[in-house]
Design a protein around this motif. Sequence first.
Motif, PDB file in Angstrom:
ATOM      1  N   PHE A  90      -7.566   8.624 -34.912  1.00  0.00           N
ATOM      2  CA  PHE A  90      -7.578   9.619 -33.841  1.00  0.00           C
ATOM      3  C   PHE A  90      -6.158   9.775 -33.309  1.00  0.00           C
ATOM      4  O   PHE A  90      -5.477   8.775 -33.020  1.00  0.00           O
TER       5      PHE A  90
ATOM      6  N   HIS B 278      -9.550  12.550 -36.686  1.00  0.00           N
ATOM      7  CA  HIS B 278      -9.344  13.821 -35.993  1.00  0.00           C
ATOM      8  C   HIS B 278      -7.998  13.809 -35.280  1.00  0.00           C
ATOM      9  O   HIS B 278      -7.548  12.769 -34.792  1.00  0.00           O
TER      10      HIS B 278
ATOM     11  N   ALA C 220     -10.187   6.780 -27.058  1.00  0.00           N
ATOM     12  CA  ALA C 220     -10.576   6.497 -28.435  1.00  0.00           C
ATOM     13  C   ALA C 220     -10.416   5.011 -28.746  1.00  0.00           C
ATOM     14  O   ALA C 220     -11.275   4.404 -29.399  1.00  0.00           O
TER      15      ALA C 220
ATOM     16  N   ALA D 159      -6.034   4.516 -32.466  1.00  0.00           N
ATOM     17  CA  ALA D 159      -5.552   5.799 -31.961  1.00  0.00           C
ATOM     18  C   ALA D 159      -4.073   5.742 -31.626  1.00  0.00           C
ATOM     19  O   ALA D 159      -3.517   4.682 -31.340  1.00  0.00           O
TER      20      ALA D 159
END
Length: 411
Positions: free
Chosen positions: A51, A77, A94, A101
């Motif tokens: 992330f 993502h 996250a 992340a």
Amino acid sequence: MHTVSPLALAAPAAVTGGERGKEREQERGERWLATGNQLAGLGALEAGIRFVAAYPITPASDALEWMAGRIEQQGGHLVQAEDELAAINMAIGAGFGGVPAMTATSGPGLALMAEAMGLAVASETPLVILNVMRGGPSTGIPTKSEQSDFNLAVYGLHGDAPHVVMAALTIADCHHTLGWAVAVASERQTLSIVLSDQFLGQSMQILPPLAEGAFKAEPVSASLPPAEGGDYFRYLNTDNGVSPVALPGQAGGMYTADGLEHSEQALPSAKAQDHQTQLDKRQRKLESLVDSPHWGECCRQQGAELLILCFGSLYPIALEAQQILLGESLPVNVVGIRLLSPPPLAQIRQCMDEVKQVVVIEQNHQGQFARYLRSFGLSFCSYHRPGPRLFTPGELVRQVKEMRHAESQAI
């Protein structure tokens, strides 16, 4: 288990001409054409980052653009946030949820993230920040290189907030350092800031294909429910300072992660003992990091009497100056520090003890790195100046010659 394909980075390094040109390409083998920002993104994805939240800023946007087209392929993502405050808090969220992340920014953005960086430290939530430095202060010189975010990265959090600061040493080392930062943040449940700069981040280099990074995000998971029916102590005061962490939704592992000081059970507390315990714990879990073999790089030459000590993009420049000086019968040692905080003082002192003279070089106006090292009792000469003009090997050669001449006159 997915691995990042290096094929997206591979590109012809030269235009071939006829059969003879093809033969030369075959002899060389496959090569990559890549920037430091691209390799930083590759290292982060290989280490497990899934992330990314960030707000565009020069000169860090290139890394985000490169990752945006690849992180989805790994099941992750990337989100473009409305600003840097939102970006870092999304990344912290996250991390709290168990997803490795990161965010990426430059000096002005890092300044905006200061409060949230403290939240990551206090809540012991893994977080990686890639800070690609540029000329400052304020908007400064966005498209030129400088190492003037050192103080912000090391000291920019309020309160006693121990965290990790690293610096990539070369374009290729952006891959290695980002991977290490991800692994350290995950293992030690902390904030890892990686300093790069415009020169490393946006310069393009032809290089052999890099092996997939060995670093992986591996959190210390809690065994739940707790043994013997006891309560889950999220911030248990362990010997090494790292406490087993439960993911949201795990039975018996409910806790609150926020910026308030807390007890071992994650309950808000203003007790002096709880504050002392958690401060010691957060400091203790980083102390053994200085023993890592990845702390830096040292290039020695026989008969050297002078050491050039540096970090970041000045390391390859210092190595080139070293070769020029060797050709003039002036051998010197060069050390590039990858781990800036906590500082590997024992290794630095050992390198300094091997020579008669030491010069610390850096590209900022105040000599921030030199002041930092002197705070630990180290003694050396300092050579520093700001950007936007890049350091050159010839400039360092002249500086070394002046120092050696002054030393000979003093004898």
